[in-house]
Design a protein around this motif. Sequence first.
Motif, PDB file in Angstrom:
ATOM      1  N   LYS A  20       0.854  -1.307   0.048  1.00 16.94           N
ATOM      2  CA  LYS A  20      -0.113   0.238   0.002  1.00 16.94           C
ATOM      3  C   LYS A  20       0.966   1.104  -0.107  1.00 16.94           C
ATOM      4  O   LYS A  20       0.518   2.348  -0.661  1.00 16.94           O
ATOM      5  CB  LYS A  20      -0.786  -0.086   1.205  1.00 16.94           C
ATOM      6  N   ALA A  21       1.825   1.208   0.790  1.00 15.03           N
ATOM      7  CA  ALA A  21       2.741   2.466   0.887  1.00 15.03           C
ATOM      8  C   ALA A  21       3.486   2.617  -0.482  1.00 15.03           C
ATOM      9  O   ALA A  21       3.599   3.653  -0.869  1.00 15.03           O
ATOM     10  CB  ALA A  21       3.857   2.034   2.077  1.00 15.03           C
ATOM     11  N   GLY A  22       3.927   1.476  -1.124  1.00 17.33           N
ATOM     12  CA  GLY A  22       4.512   1.433  -2.256  1.00 17.33           C
ATOM     13  C   GLY A  22       3.453   2.004  -3.296  1.00 17.33           C
ATOM     14  O   GLY A  22       3.894   2.705  -4.279  1.00 17.33           O
ATOM     15  N   ARG A  23       2.349   1.632  -3.434  1.00 13.31           N
ATOM     16  CA  ARG A  23       1.437   2.235  -4.277  1.00 13.31           C
ATOM     17  C   ARG A  23       1.441   3.829  -4.134  1.00 13.31           C
ATOM     18  O   ARG A  23       1.209   4.581  -5.522  1.00 13.31           O
ATOM     19  CB  ARG A  23      -0.126   1.619  -4.024  1.00 13.31           C
ATOM     20  N   ALA A  24       1.202   4.332  -3.024  1.00 13.90           N
ATOM     21  CA  ALA A  24       1.307   5.821  -2.738  1.00 13.90           C
ATOM     22  C   ALA A  24       2.582   6.548  -3.403  1.00 13.90           C
ATOM     23  O   ALA A  24       2.578   7.400  -4.079  1.00 13.90           O
ATOM     24  CB  ALA A  24       1.226   6.053  -1.373  1.00 13.90           C
ATOM     25  N   LYS A  25       3.678   5.650  -3.119  1.00  7.96           N
ATOM     26  CA  LYS A  25       4.872   6.262  -3.679  1.00  7.96           C
ATOM     27  C   LYS A  25       5.113   6.146  -4.930  1.00  7.96           C
ATOM     28  O   LYS A  25       5.942   6.829  -5.746  1.00  7.96           O
ATOM     29  CB  LYS A  25       6.005   5.600  -2.691  1.00  7.96           C
ATOM     30  N   ALA A  26       4.273   5.033  -5.688  1.00  9.43           N
ATOM     31  CA  ALA A  26       4.409   5.059  -7.009  1.00  9.43           C
ATOM     32  C   ALA A  26       3.938   6.159  -7.971  1.00  9.43           C
ATOM     33  O   ALA A  26       4.365   6.165  -9.144  1.00  9.43           O
ATOM     34  CB  ALA A  26       4.101   3.653  -7.583  1.00  9.43           C
ATOM     35  N   LEU A  27       3.251   7.139  -7.493  1.00 11.70           N
ATOM     36  CA  LEU A  27       2.981   8.074  -8.018  1.00 11.70           C
ATOM     37  C   LEU A  27       4.270   9.122  -8.638  1.00 11.70           C
ATOM     38  O   LEU A  27       4.079   9.525  -9.900  1.00 11.70           O
ATOM     39  CB  LEU A  27       2.288   9.373  -7.257  1.00 11.70           C
ATOM     40  N   ILE A  28       5.261   8.818  -8.154  1.00 13.29           N
ATOM     41  CA  ILE A  28       6.460   9.677  -8.741  1.00 13.29           C
ATOM     42  C   ILE A  28       7.030   8.789  -9.800  1.00 13.29           C
ATOM     43  O   ILE A  28       7.864   9.081 -10.624  1.00 13.29           O
ATOM     44  CB  ILE A  28       7.566  10.001  -7.596  1.00 13.29           C
ATOM     45  N   CYS A  29       6.424   7.391  -9.883  1.00 15.80           N
ATOM     46  CA  CYS A  29       7.169   6.657 -10.979  1.00 15.80           C
ATOM     47  C   CYS A  29       6.057   6.648 -12.201  1.00 15.80           C
ATOM     48  O   CYS A  29       6.430   6.103 -13.363  1.00 15.80           O
ATOM     49  CB  CYS A  29       7.491   5.179 -10.597  1.00 15.80           C
ATOM     50  N   GLN A  30       5.084   7.120 -12.236  1.00 19.88           N
ATOM     51  CA  GLN A  30       4.040   6.907 -13.286  1.00 19.88           C
ATOM     52  C   GLN A  30       4.205   7.460 -14.425  1.00 19.88           C
ATOM     53  O   GLN A  30       3.781   6.975 -15.428  1.00 19.88           O
ATOM     54  CB  GLN A  30       2.583   7.266 -12.632  1.00 19.88           C
ATOM     55  N   ALA A  31       5.110   8.780 -14.524  1.00 22.42           N
ATOM     56  CA  ALA A  31       5.253   9.198 -15.923  1.00 22.42           C
ATOM     57  C   ALA A  31       6.148   8.269 -16.864  1.00 22.42           C
ATOM     58  O   ALA A  31       5.740   8.449 -18.001  1.00 22.42           O
ATOM     59  CB  ALA A  31       5.827  10.662 -15.794  1.00 22.42           C
ATOM     60  N   LEU A  80       8.052   0.423  -2.920  1.00 15.81           N
ATOM     61  CA  LEU A  80       7.856   0.476  -4.406  1.00 15.81           C
ATOM     62  C   LEU A  80       8.116  -0.918  -4.852  1.00 15.81           C
ATOM     63  O   LEU A  80       7.547  -1.543  -5.812  1.00 15.81           O
ATOM     64  CB  LEU A  80       8.927   1.589  -5.125  1.00 15.81           C
ATOM     65  N   ALA A  81       9.238  -1.684  -4.369  1.00 10.56           N
ATOM     66  CA  ALA A  81       9.601  -3.040  -5.062  1.00 10.56           C
ATOM     67  C   ALA A  81       8.526  -3.933  -4.690  1.00 10.56           C
ATOM     68  O   ALA A  81       7.947  -4.746  -5.597  1.00 10.56           O
ATOM     69  CB  ALA A  81      10.736  -3.556  -4.464  1.00 10.56           C
ATOM     70  N   ALA A  82       7.748  -3.961  -3.403  1.00 10.07           N
ATOM     71  CA  ALA A  82       6.852  -4.604  -3.038  1.00 10.07           C
ATOM     72  C   ALA A  82       5.548  -4.638  -4.004  1.00 10.07           C
ATOM     73  O   ALA A  82       4.919  -5.419  -4.284  1.00 10.07           O
ATOM     74  CB  ALA A  82       6.355  -4.496  -1.700  1.00 10.07           C
ATOM     75  N   TYR A  83       5.418  -3.069  -4.138  1.00 10.00           N
ATOM     76  CA  TYR A  83       4.162  -2.938  -5.000  1.00 10.00           C
ATOM     77  C   TYR A  83       4.165  -3.415  -6.216  1.00 10.00           C
ATOM     78  O   TYR A  83       3.463  -3.999  -6.783  1.00 10.00           O
ATOM     79  CB  TYR A  83       3.667  -1.227  -4.931  1.00 10.00           C
ATOM     80  N   PHE A  84       5.245  -2.930  -7.049  1.00  8.97           N
ATOM     81  CA  PHE A  84       5.646  -3.274  -8.641  1.00  8.97           C
ATOM     82  C   PHE A  84       5.688  -4.808  -8.755  1.00  8.97           C
ATOM     83  O   PHE A  84       5.140  -5.490  -9.791  1.00  8.97           O
ATOM     84  CB  PHE A  84       6.429  -2.566  -9.084  1.00  8.97           C
TER      85      PHE A  84
END
Length: 120
Positions: free
Chosen positions: A36-47, A103-107
């Motif tokens: 869950k925390a990774g999903r929130a942080k992934a916003l910086i990766c989305q571009a 982030l690694a857990a999320y992706f």
Amino acid sequence: MVIPAHPRVARLVVCLLASACLLAASGNPCRAGDVKAGRAKALICQACHGLDGLSKTPDAPNIAGQTEPYLITQLQAFKSGGRKNDAMSVVVPSLSDKDIEDLAAYFSAIEISIGKLPGQ
């Protein structure tokens, strides 16, 4: 394998082996990070990588479904300078070790499926 002579030690060894077997059989990989925390942080990766981990630019790799240890290793390599990329050099320095694990857990938790193989 040599079993220790002391009964307490022998029981401990048996319990540890049983725990390891149960963990291996569970099919649930141990995750260092929080999805869950990774999903929130992934916003910086989305571009570049998309929130779904599928590349949005020709130079960015697909990272959805990659293994967690692999993603952690790659992010740490970018952070240490062992691996270089202009876009990543802007984003990664601000990531903490916890952010990298999350982030690694999320992706890695994103499931990938193939709809149709070419030639079918």
